[in-house]
Scaffold this motif. Sequence first.
Motif: not given
Length: 540
Positions: A313, A348, A351-356, A358-359, A382, A386
Amino acid sequence: MAYTSANQLELLQTAEAVAREKNIEPGLVVEAMEESLARAAKSRYGAEMDIRVSIDRKTGRATFTRVRTVVEDEELENYQAEFTVEQAKEYMENPEVGQQFIEEVPPVELGRIAAQSAKQVILQKVREAERDKQYEEFKDKAGTIINALVKREEYGNVIVDVGAGEAVLRRNEKIGREAYRPNDRIRCFIKDVRREQRGPQIFLSRTAPEFMAELFKMEVPEIYEGIIEIKAVARDPGSRAKIAVISYDGSIDPVGACVGMRGSRVQAVVNELQGEKIDIIPWNEDMPTFLVNALQPAEVAKVVLDEEAGKIEVVVPDEQLSLAIGRRGQNVRLASQLTGLDIDIMTEEEESKRRQAEFELRTKLFMDTLDLDEFFAQLLVSEGFANLEEVAYVEVDELLVIEGVDEDTASELQARARDYLEEQAKKAMEAARALGVEDSLANFEGLTPQMLEALGNDGVKTLEDFATCADWELAGGWTTIDGERVKDDGVLEPFDVSLEEAQDMVMTARVLLGWVDPDDLVTEEEEGEDAETETEEAEA
């Protein structure tokens, strides 16, 4: 008895003339003449007779002989060319099976039909000798560049003269819309040489990555001398290419050497390839670093490598996305070919949206299964938790570092997680049994109830079924079809079963069933370890 009806030297003179004309050994032509005379003699004496002809290489004298072989009584089939031990006693002393009785026979005058037949045999033999010579000449040239002369074009394929014969440059091996006229000089890469019924076939290419590599070898002395090595080449013929190089001499810059003074070396290759733009990239053993280089001229912010899946990635700044992908995906496609990895490019922001996402997904998982409020669930995520297994079976100390969690809270969290997991396992096992999964598979070590349910849904219900599975059918994998990597989904892939773990489980099942001897497995492993040790010692 010798063949004397014609000038005895005439045969040798003819053989030498034909050999000179076709550039083959005179001996081959003489052998063809012997075979043709023998065939003519058989038409006179009888096709079942074993008639042989020998031509003296100095005098041209042709001698005709009849050969009969001694065989066992029950093996006698051809009465003209074989005889039994008893029959052979008339001609030989103490005959034994396998011995031959040879006697001269009168020579044969070649009639018109026999002469024509003899001529055909000689021509056939000469043609075969020419083909063998051509194959021997070119079989070792595969993988090299050749300069040839265009003869003609047939249905888009270019037929070229390579001296000892013809070669073909197929339509799909030409760069773009290249067109050639008769007598044009052409430089090609010998891709393949095959021995076929119609003669050796020489296949040329101008689109092969190896063609570019060989051109650089011709233009850059350091590559020819082995100081610089070409590690990988990826091409979009006629449009763009990437070539990865490494220098084994710290004082020589591999990229600079390939570019040359004012770009002279790379320009010579570009001109030969019809203006194909070439990116010269420094090779690096570290795959993420190499990929960053391969995606030039785009800038890369972050790289995440998944070696097991052969995927990588890449995160790039928003304004660099179109440059990284390239026109019609060309830049990322060539970088993928160069590295041998599947490349996913995202900005970027993406990626930020994807991480959000997943969170939020993990937060909801903990809220629903552990009956937690949103704030507490977010604290768990946090801290890097997982899934439920991590909460249920982690050391208590790792839960105590979370703000507001004491020993009682940690124990309660783990108890809830374990209860939920046990309930899910119970439901999965009931579902597996309902699907027909038998005890032989259910009792196999290493398979969870959820795995058994997935196997049952896929029709794998017994240990025998499991033992016949391929490792990639369980763990998933990648297949290359027409140059594109295609994903193969594995039954146990959602449970993070690796290819090595799948191999071990399948082999264990085969041992339990008696299909494989465990001693054989130990021997193979020892041989593999020995081979690795030898390789390491050789490298050292």
